[in-house]
Design an enzyme around this catalytic site. Structure first.
Site, PDB file in Angstrom:
ATOM      1  N   ARG A  89       3.782  -6.365  59.619  1.00 27.40           N
ATOM      2  CA  ARG A  89       2.326  -6.764  58.821  1.00 27.40           C
ATOM      3  C   ARG A  89       2.998  -7.074  57.355  1.00 27.40           C
ATOM      4  O   ARG A  89       4.137  -6.353  56.968  1.00 27.40           O
ATOM      5  CB  ARG A  89       1.590  -5.265  58.633  1.00 27.40           C
ATOM      6  CG  ARG A  89       0.641  -5.237  59.861  1.00 27.40           C
ATOM      7  CD  ARG A  89      -0.256  -3.890  59.586  1.00 27.40           C
ATOM      8  NE  ARG A  89       0.603  -2.489  59.227  1.00 27.40           N
ATOM      9  CZ  ARG A  89       0.868  -2.166  58.345  1.00 27.40           C
ATOM     10  NH1 ARG A  89       0.448  -2.693  57.089  1.00 27.40           N
ATOM     11  NH2 ARG A  89       1.822  -0.897  58.270  1.00 27.40           N
ATOM     12  N   TYR A 228       1.541 -12.022  64.259  1.00 26.96           N
ATOM     13  CA  TYR A 228       1.902 -10.811  64.579  1.00 26.96           C
ATOM     14  C   TYR A 228       0.991  -9.827  64.405  1.00 26.96           C
ATOM     15  O   TYR A 228       0.696  -9.633  63.218  1.00 26.96           O
ATOM     16  CB  TYR A 228       3.406 -10.420  63.819  1.00 26.96           C
ATOM     17  CG  TYR A 228       4.098  -9.432  64.633  1.00 26.96           C
ATOM     18  CD1 TYR A 228       5.049  -9.951  65.632  1.00 26.96           C
ATOM     19  CD2 TYR A 228       3.879  -8.204  64.316  1.00 26.96           C
ATOM     20  CE1 TYR A 228       5.853  -8.947  66.420  1.00 26.96           C
ATOM     21  CE2 TYR A 228       4.747  -7.329  65.225  1.00 26.96           C
ATOM     22  CZ  TYR A 228       5.532  -7.582  65.741  1.00 26.96           C
ATOM     23  OH  TYR A 228       6.370  -6.617  66.744  1.00 26.96           O
ATOM     24  N   LYS A 237      -6.361  -3.538  62.285  1.00 32.90           N
ATOM     25  CA  LYS A 237      -6.286  -3.196  60.938  1.00 32.90           C
ATOM     26  C   LYS A 237      -7.272  -3.777  60.025  1.00 32.90           C
ATOM     27  O   LYS A 237      -8.231  -2.964  59.411  1.00 32.90           O
ATOM     28  CB  LYS A 237      -4.920  -3.225  60.402  1.00 32.90           C
ATOM     29  CG  LYS A 237      -3.933  -2.356  61.238  1.00 32.90           C
ATOM     30  CD  LYS A 237      -4.391  -1.061  61.513  1.00 32.90           C
ATOM     31  CE  LYS A 237      -3.206   0.151  61.855  1.00 32.90           C
ATOM     32  NZ  LYS A 237      -2.303  -0.119  62.661  1.00 32.90           N
ATOM     33  N   HIS A 257      -7.077   5.688  60.007  1.00 33.73           N
ATOM     34  CA  HIS A 257      -5.855   5.332  60.826  1.00 33.73           C
ATOM     35  C   HIS A 257      -5.323   6.764  61.365  1.00 33.73           C
ATOM     36  O   HIS A 257      -4.407   7.666  60.990  1.00 33.73           O
ATOM     37  CB  HIS A 257      -4.897   4.821  59.850  1.00 33.73           C
ATOM     38  CG  HIS A 257      -3.247   4.302  60.302  1.00 33.73           C
ATOM     39  ND1 HIS A 257      -2.344   4.269  59.625  1.00 33.73           N
ATOM     40  CD2 HIS A 257      -3.202   3.792  61.671  1.00 33.73           C
ATOM     41  CE1 HIS A 257      -1.406   3.711  60.317  1.00 33.73           C
ATOM     42  NE2 HIS A 257      -2.030   3.470  61.478  1.00 33.73           N
ATOM     43  N   SER A 279       2.094   4.363  59.366  1.00 37.98           N
ATOM     44  CA  SER A 279       2.724   3.574  60.726  1.00 37.98           C
ATOM     45  C   SER A 279       4.110   3.905  61.089  1.00 37.98           C
ATOM     46  O   SER A 279       4.884   4.158  60.100  1.00 37.98           O
ATOM     47  CB  SER A 279       2.789   1.871  59.988  1.00 37.98           C
ATOM     48  OG  SER A 279       1.337   1.741  59.616  1.00 37.98           O
ATOM     49  N   CYS A 281       4.903   6.761  62.309  1.00 37.62           N
ATOM     50  CA  CYS A 281       5.479   7.997  61.945  1.00 37.62           C
ATOM     51  C   CYS A 281       4.948   9.153  63.155  1.00 37.62           C
ATOM     52  O   CYS A 281       4.734  10.192  62.720  1.00 37.62           O
ATOM     53  CB  CYS A 281       4.707   8.583  60.779  1.00 37.62           C
ATOM     54  SG  CYS A 281       5.527   7.580  59.099  1.00 37.62           S
ATOM     55  N   ASP A 304      -4.189   5.107  67.222  1.00 36.43           N
ATOM     56  CA  ASP A 304      -3.901   4.570  66.107  1.00 36.43           C
ATOM     57  C   ASP A 304      -5.151   4.463  65.170  1.00 36.43           C
ATOM     58  O   ASP A 304      -4.982   4.617  63.857  1.00 36.43           O
ATOM     59  CB  ASP A 304      -3.555   2.988  66.266  1.00 36.43           C
ATOM     60  CG  ASP A 304      -2.948   2.601  65.108  1.00 36.43           C
ATOM     61  OD1 ASP A 304      -2.174   2.891  64.554  1.00 36.43           O
ATOM     62  OD2 ASP A 304      -3.240   1.147  64.808  1.00 36.43           O
ATOM     63  N   ARG A 396       7.180  -4.205  69.793  1.00 37.42           N
ATOM     64  CA  ARG A 396       6.136  -3.557  70.380  1.00 37.42           C
ATOM     65  C   ARG A 396       5.690  -3.799  71.759  1.00 37.42           C
ATOM     66  O   ARG A 396       6.298  -4.890  72.179  1.00 37.42           O
ATOM     67  CB  ARG A 396       5.008  -3.916  69.531  1.00 37.42           C
ATOM     68  CG  ARG A 396       5.198  -3.555  68.063  1.00 37.42           C
ATOM     69  CD  ARG A 396       4.053  -2.465  67.416  1.00 37.42           C
ATOM     70  NE  ARG A 396       4.364  -2.005  65.993  1.00 37.42           N
ATOM     71  CZ  ARG A 396       3.924  -1.037  65.603  1.00 37.42           C
ATOM     72  NH1 ARG A 396       2.772  -0.381  66.252  1.00 37.42           N
ATOM     73  NH2 ARG A 396       4.168  -0.721  64.438  1.00 37.42           N
TER      74      ARG A 396
HETATM   75  P1  GTP Z   1       2.061   2.735  64.424  1.00 34.93           P
HETATM   76  O1  GTP Z   1       1.848   2.276  65.855  1.00 34.93           O
HETATM   77  O2  GTP Z   1       2.981   1.784  63.593  1.00 34.93           O
HETATM   78  O3  GTP Z   1       0.736   3.181  63.680  1.00 34.93           O
HETATM   79  O4  GTP Z   1       2.985   3.949  64.695  1.00 34.93           O
HETATM   80  P2  GTP Z   1       2.856   5.639  65.212  1.00 34.93           P
HETATM   81  O5  GTP Z   1       2.272   6.451  64.013  1.00 34.93           O
HETATM   82  O6  GTP Z   1       1.945   5.296  66.549  1.00 34.93           O
HETATM   83  O7  GTP Z   1       4.267   6.008  65.700  1.00 34.93           O
HETATM   84  P3  GTP Z   1       5.133   6.179  67.036  1.00 34.93           P
HETATM   85  O8  GTP Z   1       4.497   7.263  67.668  1.00 34.93           O
HETATM   86  O9  GTP Z   1       5.103   4.833  67.655  1.00 34.93           O
HETATM   87  O10 GTP Z   1       6.433   6.679  66.408  1.00 34.93           O
HETATM   88  C1  GTP Z   1       7.193   5.974  65.505  1.00 34.93           C
HETATM   89  C2  GTP Z   1       8.606   6.518  65.761  1.00 34.93           C
HETATM   90  O11 GTP Z   1       8.663   7.533  65.358  1.00 34.93           O
HETATM   91  C3  GTP Z   1       9.258   6.227  67.175  1.00 34.93           C
HETATM   92  O12 GTP Z   1      10.638   5.683  67.196  1.00 34.93           O
HETATM   93  C4  GTP Z   1       9.279   7.739  67.774  1.00 34.93           C
HETATM   94  O13 GTP Z   1      10.370   7.624  68.887  1.00 34.93           O
HETATM   95  C5  GTP Z   1       9.521   8.565  66.490  1.00 34.93           C
HETATM   96  N1  GTP Z   1       8.858   9.925  66.854  1.00 34.93           N
HETATM   97  C6  GTP Z   1       7.435  10.184  66.989  1.00 34.93           C
HETATM   98  N2  GTP Z   1       7.176  11.475  66.992  1.00 34.93           N
HETATM   99  C7  GTP Z   1       8.567  12.018  66.790  1.00 34.93           C
HETATM  100  C8  GTP Z   1       8.916  13.467  66.507  1.00 34.93           C
HETATM  101  O14 GTP Z   1       8.020  14.214  66.618  1.00 34.93           O
HETATM  102  N3  GTP Z   1      10.218  13.529  66.001  1.00 34.93           N
HETATM  103  C9  GTP Z   1      10.907  12.553  65.570  1.00 34.93           C
HETATM  104  N4  GTP Z   1      12.123  12.864  65.362  1.00 34.93           N
HETATM  105  N5  GTP Z   1      10.691  11.206  65.950  1.00 34.93           N
HETATM  106  C10 GTP Z   1       9.435  10.994  66.192  1.00 34.93           C
HETATM  107  C1  SPV Z   2       0.670  -0.242  62.122  1.00 35.02           C
HETATM  108  O1  SPV Z   2       1.545  -0.787  61.139  1.00 35.02           O
HETATM  109  O2  SPV Z   2       0.124   0.801  61.737  1.00 35.02           O
HETATM  110  C2  SPV Z   2       0.299  -0.546  63.346  1.00 35.02           C
HETATM  111  C3  SPV Z   2       1.050  -2.062  63.919  1.00 35.02           C
HETATM  112  O3  SPV Z   2      -0.307  -0.100  64.081  1.00 35.02           O
HETATM  113  S1  SPV Z   2      -0.218  -3.239  63.122  1.00 35.02           S
HETATM  114  O4  SPV Z   2      -1.165  -3.408  64.553  1.00 35.02           O
HETATM  115  O5  SPV Z   2       0.863  -4.634  63.166  1.00 35.02           O
HETATM  116  O6  SPV Z   2      -0.658  -3.025  62.142  1.00 35.02           O
HETATM  117 MN    MN Z   3      -0.778   1.988  63.048  1.00 36.78          MN
END
Ligand code: GTP
Ligand code: SPV
Ligand code: MN
Length: 613
Positions: A89, A228, A237, A257, A279, A281, A304, A396
């Site tokens: 983004r 993207y 979003k 979110h 994002s 996290c 999400d 992704r």
């Molecule tokens: P967006 O799709 O960008 O909104 O991200 P998201 O909030 O869905 O994050 P996602 O669950 O994909 O996790 C992002 C990264 O954080 C990944 O590399 C995970 O492996 C890592 N992660 C997720 N949960 C944990 C956790 O409990 N502990 C740690 N250390 N890392 C974590």
């Molecule tokens: C984020 O960045 O929080 C995402 C990926 O979930 S995107 O769809 O690119 O915004």
């Molecule tokens: Mn997101």
């Protein structure tokens, strides 16, 4: 009022499948107007069917945009490699074009709507030459739900069209709903790469110039130059958060979110939780959690975005407006997220991952050792020695909700699910304890308003840099964030009348030790934190009041190899650290000026008073 498909000027009938029944006049007029401006070779009215998916895939495989993976290892799956300049983004190119600059607030880029419209009209002129204009009618949320909303996206990218097939409910049935007079959001997208006759296309057309522009008053989105993720998949979003947050403010609901899950305790009691993390996290991982604690179950509703609205009984109900996952690949493994690994068995699109010699996908964290002979996300041989990752950090996967083994039965329930708990979190190496509970709704809103998190690869910017990201909505709020905080406070007033306000918690899975290692094991072990929250909801355990909120007296760490010091450090509320944190939050909050609600200032002052006493 509706008309048959063939009517609008310059629009040729689609080249396969049945002719859509009816398209409302206003949609037909808009498509005709955009065709006139952008001059595509063809117009394709999408219906979301499986044949249409196959057609899109065939087109892109011929073009080189998609490459099929080894069907024996990953059936019906494809990889896409983006331009190296189009990988995340672009917040600096994202604009809120409200009539008044004041309404965009200090955290958004504002642009004058008339000027932006003129700029984009100029850029879009002839921008679809040589390409197909796809029209995608979609519903955000279950068809017929009082919380759902409708939209139409125009795009000249087959990659975006195919992604929307997986990410939202694309269907001809939307035309019928629109013909009955329902409102819809206009989503216009062009990659900004016209093809002159005789010039061959590239695998990932895009433009160095990018605009992701939102017109909150007219409920319109114009996106130019990127293919993207959130830049281009406009229902996500741009619509479901930026435009929807404005609808939600005007209509008395919340567009957030947030992940959405159903949690079942060993006593077979179920609770619905939503969690707002910035994002990359941990939302997808939380949404698919496999609890390590015996007897606990987490079922997935969304990973999400959640839309929350008071239901007929006045209680807060939630739906997931999306129908698929666009999830972070790096870090996803059998150990961290086995549900996602199972869900990705096939029938998926991967973007900017690495590929193996055998024709399968790979990314950092999928296995301890990188396999020999990887091709990196840019299509070149991966050299482990050169310090570059094989997959892009924001690589992704795109896959439909239906493939998720932990999907909850309620995922398509038009009524939504009643929300019991709201969780805020971020990525914090220090200062923020593993878990705390807000003292009450307003204190919870203050916690949400002051969340800070270290930057990730999900957007352009310096990774690791700490920034305030209120409600994990900093890049996604379509109006003045001070007013948005006020709206959260007002929602509390409304919900208080029901006597069943959801409880608010804050978590941090990412605290680090002196060696820079995560202290808390995370992932399935986060169920230990869920257990504490559920015990709080059930009134089973007392908590320790601290200046920043209520902390566990005890958390179940049985079977974990966590030292007493480590556990203590996860639960510490250090007055010096907290005072620094509060000062920083105060500076951030003061940027909202008169838009900052007095109740937020009051919470800040109360917290400071508690810290000093
Ligand atoms: P967006 O799709 O960008 O909104 O991200 P998201 O909030 O869905 O994050 P996602 O669950 O994909 O996790 C992002 C990264 O954080 C990944 O590399 C995970 O492996 C890592 N992660 C997720 N949960 C944990 C956790 O409990 N502990 C740690 N250390 N890392 C974590
Ligand atoms: C984020 O960045 O929080 C995402 C990926 O979930 S995107 O769809 O690119 O915004
Ligand atoms: Mn997101």
């Amino acid at each position: 009022m509706s008309m048959t498909m063939e009517a609008p000027n310059r629009i040729t009938p689609r080249d396969f499948g049945s002719t859509p029944t009816t398209v409302p006049d206003d949609v037909a007029a808009w498509v005709a107007q955009v065709s006139e401006l952008a001059q595509p070779d063809r117009v394709h009215w999408c219906d979301g069917s499986a044949e249409e998916s196959s057609h899109l895939i065939d087109t892109m495989v011929k073009q080189g945009t998609l490459t099929a993976l080894n069907p024996e290892l990953r059936p019906d799956s494809y990889i896409a490699r983006s331009e190296p300049s189009d990988v995340a983004r672009v917040e600096s190119r994202t604009f809120i074009c409200s009539q008044l600059e004041r309404d965009a607030g200090p955290t958004n880029n504002w642009a004058d709507p008339d000027e932006m419209r003129a700029t984009l009209t100029g850029l879009m002129r002839g921008s679809m030459k040589g390409r197909t204009l796809y029209v995608l009618p979609f519903s955000m949320g279950p068809m017929g739900s009082p919380i759902s909303r409708l939209g139409v996206q125009i795009t000249d990218s087959p990659y975006v069209a195919l992604s929307l097939h997986m990410m939202v409910r694309v269907s001809d049935a939307v035309w019928t709903e629109l013909s009955a007079g329902r409102s819809w959001v206009k989503c216009l997208h062009s990659v900004g790469a016209p093809l002159e006759p005789g010039v061959s296309d590239v695998a990932w057309p895009c433009n160095e110039t990018k605009y992701i522009s939102h017109f909150p008053e007219t409920r319109e989105i114009w996106s130019y130059g990127s293919a993207y993720g959130g830049n281009a998949l406009l229902p996500k979003k741009a619509f479901a958060l930026r435009i929807a947050s404005v609808l939600a403010r005007d209509e008395g609901w919340l567009a957030e979110h947030m992940l959405l899950v159903k949690v079942t305790s060993p006593e077979n009691k179920t609770y619905t939780m939503v969690a707002a993390f910035p994002s990359a996290c941990g939302k997808t991982n939380f949404a698919m959690m496999q609890p390590t604690l015996p007897g606990w179950k987490v079922e997935t509703l969304g990973d999400d975005i959640a839309w929350l609205a008071p239901g007929r009984d006045g209680r807060l109900r939630a739906i997931n407006p999306e129908a698929g996952f666009f999830g972070v690949a790096p870090g996803t493994s059998r150990a961290t997220n086995p549900v996602a690994m199972d869900m990705l068995w096939g029938n998926a699109v991967f973007t900017n991952v690495a590929t193996t010699r055998e024709g399968d996908v790979w990314w950092e964290g999928m296995s301890k050792e990188a396999p020999e002979g990887l091709t990196n996300w840019q299509g070149e041989q991966h050299n482990p020695g050169d310090g570059e990752t094989a997959a892009h950090p924001n690589a992704r996967f795109t896959v439909g909700l239906g493939q998720c083994p932990s999907l909850a039965a309620e995922w398509d329930d038009p009524e939504g699910v009643v929300v019991d708990a709201i969780i805020f979190g971020g990525r914090r190496a220090s200062t923020v304890p593993l878990v705390s509970e807000a003292r009450d709704w307003n204190h919870g809103v203050f916690l949400g308003a002051t969340i800070a998190s270290e930057r990730t690869a999900a957007a352009e910017g310096v990774m690791g840099e700490l920034r305030r990201d209120p409600f994990a909505m900093l890049p996604f709020c379509g109006y003045n964030m001070g007013d948005y905080m006020g709206h959260w406070l007002a929602m509390g007033e409304t919900l208080r009348a029901t006597g069943r306000l959801p409880r608010i918690f804050q978590v941090n899975w990412f605290k680090k030790d002196e060696q820079g290692k995560f202290i808390w094991p995370g992932f399935g072990e986060n169920s230990r934190v869920l257990e504490w929250m559920v015990k709080r909801l059930e009134g089973q355990v007392a908590a320790t009041p601290t200046p920043i909120g209520l902390l566990p007296k005890d958390i179940n760490t049985e079977g974990l190899s966590l030292s007493d010091e480590a556990l203590a450090s996860l639960m510490t509320v250090d007055p010096t650290e907290q005072a620094r944190e509060l000062d920083d939050a105060e500076v951030f909050l003061s940027s909202f000026g008169a838009a900052l609600p007095a109740a937020i200032t009051a919470e800040l002052e109360e917290t400071r008073r508690r810290l000093l006493s």
